[in-house]
Scaffold this motif. Structure first.
Motif, mmCIF file in Angstrom:
data_model
loop_
_atom_site.group_PDB
_atom_site.id
_atom_site.type_symbol
_atom_site.label_atom_id
_atom_site.label_comp_id
_atom_site.label_asym_id
_atom_site.label_seq_id
_atom_site.Cartn_x
_atom_site.Cartn_y
_atom_site.Cartn_z
ATOM 1 N N MET A 1 0.849 -1.178 0.000
ATOM 2 C CA MET A 1 0.000 0.000 0.000
ATOM 3 C C MET A 1 0.898 1.246 0.000
ATOM 4 S SD MET A 1 -3.246 0.895 2.397
ATOM 5 C CE MET A 1 -2.599 1.486 3.921
ATOM 6 N N PRO A 2 0.585 2.231 -0.864
ATOM 7 C CA PRO A 2 1.388 3.452 -0.882
ATOM 8 C C PRO A 2 1.207 4.224 0.422
ATOM 9 C CG PRO A 2 -0.484 3.658 -2.353
ATOM 10 C CD PRO A 2 -0.485 2.246 -1.847
ATOM 11 N N PRO A 3 2.190 5.049 0.764
ATOM 12 C CA PRO A 3 2.066 5.827 2.001
ATOM 13 C C PRO A 3 0.922 6.839 1.917
ATOM 14 C CG PRO A 3 3.996 6.534 0.768
ATOM 15 C CD PRO A 3 3.427 5.337 0.052
ATOM 16 N N LEU A 4 0.340 7.122 3.052
ATOM 17 C CA LEU A 4 -0.680 8.160 3.154
ATOM 18 C C LEU A 4 -0.064 9.481 2.725
ATOM 19 C CD1 LEU A 4 -3.534 8.950 4.185
ATOM 20 C CD2 LEU A 4 -2.482 9.317 6.420
ATOM 21 N N HIS A 5 -0.779 10.245 1.930
ATOM 22 C CA HIS A 5 -0.288 11.545 1.467
ATOM 23 C C HIS A 5 -1.119 12.631 2.143
ATOM 24 C CE1 HIS A 5 1.360 14.023 -2.111
ATOM 25 N NE2 HIS A 5 1.328 14.723 -0.998
ATOM 26 N N ILE A 6 -0.479 13.378 3.018
ATOM 27 C CA ILE A 6 -1.139 14.438 3.783
ATOM 28 C C ILE A 6 -0.909 15.785 3.121
ATOM 29 C CG2 ILE A 6 -1.170 15.683 5.991
ATOM 30 C CD1 ILE A 6 -2.363 12.861 6.119
ATOM 31 N N GLY A 7 -1.968 16.549 2.976
ATOM 32 C CA GLY A 7 -1.870 17.936 2.548
ATOM 33 C C GLY A 7 -1.961 18.798 3.792
ATOM 34 N N LEU A 8 -0.898 19.501 4.098
ATOM 35 C CA LEU A 8 -0.847 20.291 5.324
ATOM 36 C C LEU A 8 -0.931 21.773 4.976
ATOM 37 C CD1 LEU A 8 1.392 19.445 8.308
ATOM 38 C CD2 LEU A 8 0.999 21.800 7.688
ATOM 39 N N PHE A 9 -1.981 22.413 5.458
ATOM 40 C CA PHE A 9 -2.131 23.858 5.293
ATOM 41 C C PHE A 9 -1.501 24.535 6.501
ATOM 42 C CE2 PHE A 9 -5.851 22.644 2.655
ATOM 43 C CZ PHE A 9 -5.562 23.387 1.521
ATOM 44 N N GLY A 10 -0.526 25.395 6.267
ATOM 45 C CA GLY A 10 0.126 26.138 7.341
ATOM 46 C C GLY A 10 1.540 25.670 7.579
ATOM 47 N N ALA A 11 2.333 26.543 8.192
ATOM 48 C CA ALA A 11 3.724 26.204 8.500
ATOM 49 C C ALA A 11 4.175 26.874 9.794
ATOM 50 C CB ALA A 11 4.646 26.618 7.346
ATOM 51 N N GLY A 12 3.214 27.227 10.635
ATOM 52 C CA GLY A 12 3.537 27.874 11.901
ATOM 53 C C GLY A 12 3.716 26.870 13.028
ATOM 54 N N GLY A 13 3.473 27.323 14.229
ATOM 55 C CA GLY A 13 3.706 26.505 15.415
ATOM 56 C C GLY A 13 2.961 25.185 15.432
ATOM 57 N N ILE A 14 1.689 25.183 15.095
ATOM 58 C CA ILE A 14 0.914 23.938 15.119
ATOM 59 C C ILE A 14 1.375 23.007 14.013
ATOM 60 C CG2 ILE A 14 -1.403 22.946 14.868
ATOM 61 C CD1 ILE A 14 -0.829 24.326 17.577
ATOM 62 N N ALA A 15 1.667 23.554 12.837
ATOM 63 C CA ALA A 15 2.174 22.719 11.744
ATOM 64 C C ALA A 15 3.496 22.067 12.149
ATOM 65 C CB ALA A 15 2.358 23.554 10.481
ATOM 66 N N ARG A 16 4.329 22.802 12.852
ATOM 67 C CA ARG A 16 5.615 22.254 13.315
ATOM 68 C C ARG A 16 5.410 21.163 14.369
ATOM 69 N NH1 ARG A 16 10.278 24.782 11.972
ATOM 70 N NH2 ARG A 16 10.062 26.610 10.648
ATOM 71 N N ALA A 17 4.279 21.182 15.047
ATOM 72 C CA ALA A 17 3.959 20.120 16.002
ATOM 73 C C ALA A 17 3.354 18.905 15.286
ATOM 74 C CB ALA A 17 2.998 20.634 17.067
ATOM 75 N N HIS A 18 2.550 19.129 14.262
ATOM 76 C CA HIS A 18 1.880 18.037 13.553
ATOM 77 C C HIS A 18 2.802 17.317 12.576
ATOM 78 C CE1 HIS A 18 -2.601 19.295 14.149
ATOM 79 N NE2 HIS A 18 -1.883 19.550 15.226
ATOM 80 N N LEU A 19 3.652 18.057 11.884
ATOM 81 C CA LEU A 19 4.491 17.485 10.833
ATOM 82 C C LEU A 19 5.335 16.297 11.302
ATOM 83 C CD1 LEU A 19 5.493 17.488 7.932
ATOM 84 C CD2 LEU A 19 7.037 19.364 8.536
ATOM 85 N N PRO A 20 6.035 16.371 12.415
ATOM 86 C CA PRO A 20 6.817 15.205 12.855
ATOM 87 C C PRO A 20 5.949 13.970 13.125
ATOM 88 C CG PRO A 20 7.532 17.156 14.037
ATOM 89 C CD PRO A 20 6.289 17.531 13.285
ATOM 90 N N GLY A 21 4.730 14.185 13.577
ATOM 91 C CA GLY A 21 3.828 13.062 13.819
ATOM 92 C C GLY A 21 3.444 12.361 12.529
ATOM 93 N N TRP A 22 3.120 13.139 11.503
ATOM 94 C CA TRP A 22 2.792 12.526 10.210
ATOM 95 C C TRP A 22 3.980 11.755 9.658
ATOM 96 C CZ3 TRP A 22 -1.933 11.714 9.536
ATOM 97 C CH2 TRP A 22 -2.901 12.665 9.832
ATOM 98 N N LEU A 23 5.157 12.340 9.775
ATOM 99 C CA LEU A 23 6.355 11.678 9.259
ATOM 100 C C LEU A 23 6.660 10.407 10.046
ATOM 101 C CD1 LEU A 23 8.519 14.837 8.582
ATOM 102 C CD2 LEU A 23 7.239 13.454 6.912
ATOM 103 N N ALA A 24 6.424 10.421 11.338
ATOM 104 C CA ALA A 24 6.643 9.222 12.161
ATOM 105 C C ALA A 24 5.701 8.094 11.745
ATOM 106 C CB ALA A 24 6.453 9.557 13.645
#
Length: 88
Positions: A1-24
């Motif tokens: 199965m291909p990896p989940l592809h997330i579209g992330l809107f934003g690049a501020g504090g919350i995005a910096r908290a969410h991004l490592p979780g998606w990558l993990a």
């Protein structure tokens, strides 16, 4: 199965908290911001070997994402979520 592809809107504090979780979780991430700051954050993570990139429009993000993560100021959430729903 291909990896989940997330579209992330934003690049501020919350995005910096969410991004490592998606990558993990092994997700690919495309990012978009109105001010272009997604390019810097995506480049930072891509430079560390992660599958993260910025796109130049909300439509481009919605066209390729399996799901979206809205990490923008609260008043912008409604329009972004409605656009995501309309995009399927």
């Amino acid at each position: 199965m291909p990896p989940l592809h997330i579209g992330l809107f934003g690049a501020g504090g919350i995005a910096r908290a969410h991004l490592p979780g998606w990558l993990a979780l092994g997700a690919r991430v495309s990012m978009y911001t109105v001010d272009g700051s997604a390019e810097k954050l995506a480049s930072e993570y891509a430079g560390r070997g992660h599958d993260v990139r910025s796109v130049d429009s909300p439509d481009a993000l919605l066209a390729e994402a399996d799901a979206v993560d809205v990490c923008t100021p609260t008043p912008t959430h409604k329009d972004l979520v409605l656009a995501a729903v309309a995009a399927g």
